[in-house]
Design an enzyme around this catalytic site. Structure first.
Site, short mmCIF file in Angstrom:
data_model
loop_
_atom_site.label_atom_id
_atom_site.label_comp_id
_atom_site.label_asym_id
_atom_site.label_seq_id
_atom_site.Cartn_x
_atom_site.Cartn_y
_atom_site.Cartn_z
N GLU A 71 111.39 67.80 33.96
CA GLU A 71 110.51 68.03 33.20
C GLU A 71 109.92 67.66 32.19
O GLU A 71 108.94 68.35 30.96
CB GLU A 71 109.58 70.08 33.11
CG GLU A 71 110.50 70.11 35.10
CD GLU A 71 109.73 70.27 35.93
OE1 GLU A 71 108.11 69.46 35.46
OE2 GLU A 71 108.52 71.09 36.20
N HIS A 90 111.51 75.99 29.05
CA HIS A 90 110.48 76.00 29.61
C HIS A 90 111.40 77.34 30.86
O HIS A 90 112.98 76.91 31.48
CB HIS A 90 110.32 74.87 30.72
CG HIS A 90 109.61 75.41 32.36
ND1 HIS A 90 109.05 75.76 33.07
CD2 HIS A 90 110.41 74.56 33.67
CE1 HIS A 90 108.51 75.05 33.57
NE2 HIS A 90 109.42 74.66 34.00
N HIS A 92 111.26 80.40 34.58
CA HIS A 92 110.37 80.55 35.82
C HIS A 92 111.30 82.03 35.76
O HIS A 92 111.09 83.17 36.89
CB HIS A 92 110.52 80.10 37.34
CG HIS A 92 111.01 79.06 37.81
ND1 HIS A 92 111.50 78.05 38.82
CD2 HIS A 92 110.72 77.52 36.63
CE1 HIS A 92 111.08 77.12 38.48
NE2 HIS A 92 110.36 76.37 37.40
N TYR A 206 102.96 88.44 8.12
CA TYR A 206 104.64 89.07 8.36
C TYR A 206 105.61 87.74 8.47
O TYR A 206 106.65 87.97 8.49
CB TYR A 206 104.57 89.69 9.96
CG TYR A 206 105.73 90.42 10.48
CD1 TYR A 206 105.84 91.18 10.04
CD2 TYR A 206 106.26 89.62 11.75
CE1 TYR A 206 107.02 91.95 10.55
CE2 TYR A 206 107.37 90.52 11.78
CZ TYR A 206 107.96 91.78 11.45
OH TYR A 206 108.86 92.13 12.05
P1 13P Z 1 115.48 70.43 36.11
O1 13P Z 1 116.67 70.73 36.43
O2 13P Z 1 114.76 68.72 36.74
O3 13P Z 1 115.13 70.50 34.92
O4 13P Z 1 114.21 70.47 36.88
C1 13P Z 1 114.06 72.75 37.24
C2 13P Z 1 113.20 72.74 37.00
O5 13P Z 1 112.48 74.27 36.48
C3 13P Z 1 111.31 72.53 37.41
O6 13P Z 1 110.34 73.46 36.93
#
Ligand code: 13P
Length: 208
Positions: A71, A90, A92, A206
């Site tokens: 990414e 980033h 999930h 704040y």
């Molecule tokens: P990477 O291990 O290449 O960072 O990918 C993981 C990921 O979250 C892809 O969206």
């Protein structure tokens, strides 16, 4: 090895996200601005195994050194587009990604959505991971706010420091958890725009 402290900070951040359950397996990546580019966690390396020398370097112009996250493109493009941001996270994380799978943004069902800088945590349209299309969707969505959901994918949170970006990624997951819990029993009440403007103004004092 250059940027030793920054590389160590990225590994520590990645491990913290894993320990907190925001990163599961290898799903997620973290980057930090340095002169002329960024450092980013490596692709497909588990937190337990990740070492500072695995961290890759991606210049704003030219090719990467090491094996950057798949990414890297959106991390690079977002840091290039937003001079006020220095770190990008980033994940999930489960509850935020559940809403992203439903293709729902996180509305102002709790005033803390203002922490992302707007009236909601918006949803970026779906595009395949690692692509220019995904990068363009994220840069467009994060034009005025610092965090968004990615349709059928996950979360991006950014900040002026690594700590701010990490805290925002944690906050987005908490907000998504609250919103999901509320959705399970009824229709969450969403705060009106004029109230969110008041909250945003109060946040400026704040010091978000
Ligand atoms: P990477 O291990 O290449 O960072 O990918 C993981 C990921 O979250 C892809 O969206």
């Amino acid at each position: 090895m250059d940027h030793e402290a920054e590389r160590a900070a990225l590994v520590t951040a990645y491990r913290a996200l894993k320990d907190e359950g925001l990163i599961v397996g290898r799903a997620g990546n973290v980057s930090l601005r340095v002169a002329d580019g960024l450092l980013i966690t490596p692709s497909a390396v588990r937190a337990e195994r990740m070492q500072p020398h695995d961290v890759a370097s991606v210049p704003f112009e030219g090719s990467a050194r090491g094996r950057p996250s798949s990414e890297w493109r959106f991390h690079r493009d977002l840091l290039a587009a937003r001079a006020d941001l220095c770190a990008v996270v980033h994940t999930h994380s489960v509850n935020a990604t559940a809403l992203a799978v439903l293709r729902r943004p996180i509305p102002a069902s709790h005033y803390m959505v203002a922490m992302a800088g707007g009236h909601e945590v918006p949803l970026a349209p779906y595009a395949t991971f690692g692509t220019e299309a995904l990068s363009a969707a994220i840069v467009a969505t994060l034009h005025t706010v610092d965090a968004c959901l990615l349709a059928n994918h996950g979360v991006v949170a950014a900040g002026a420091t690594l700590e701010v970006a990490l805290d925002l990624a944690r906050e987005v997951e908490l907000l998504a958890t609250i919103h999901r819990a509320a959705l399970a029993v009824g229709d969450p009440v969403v705060l009106p725009p004029e109230e969110m403007d008041r909250v945003l103004a109060a946040f400026r004092d704040y010091g978000r």
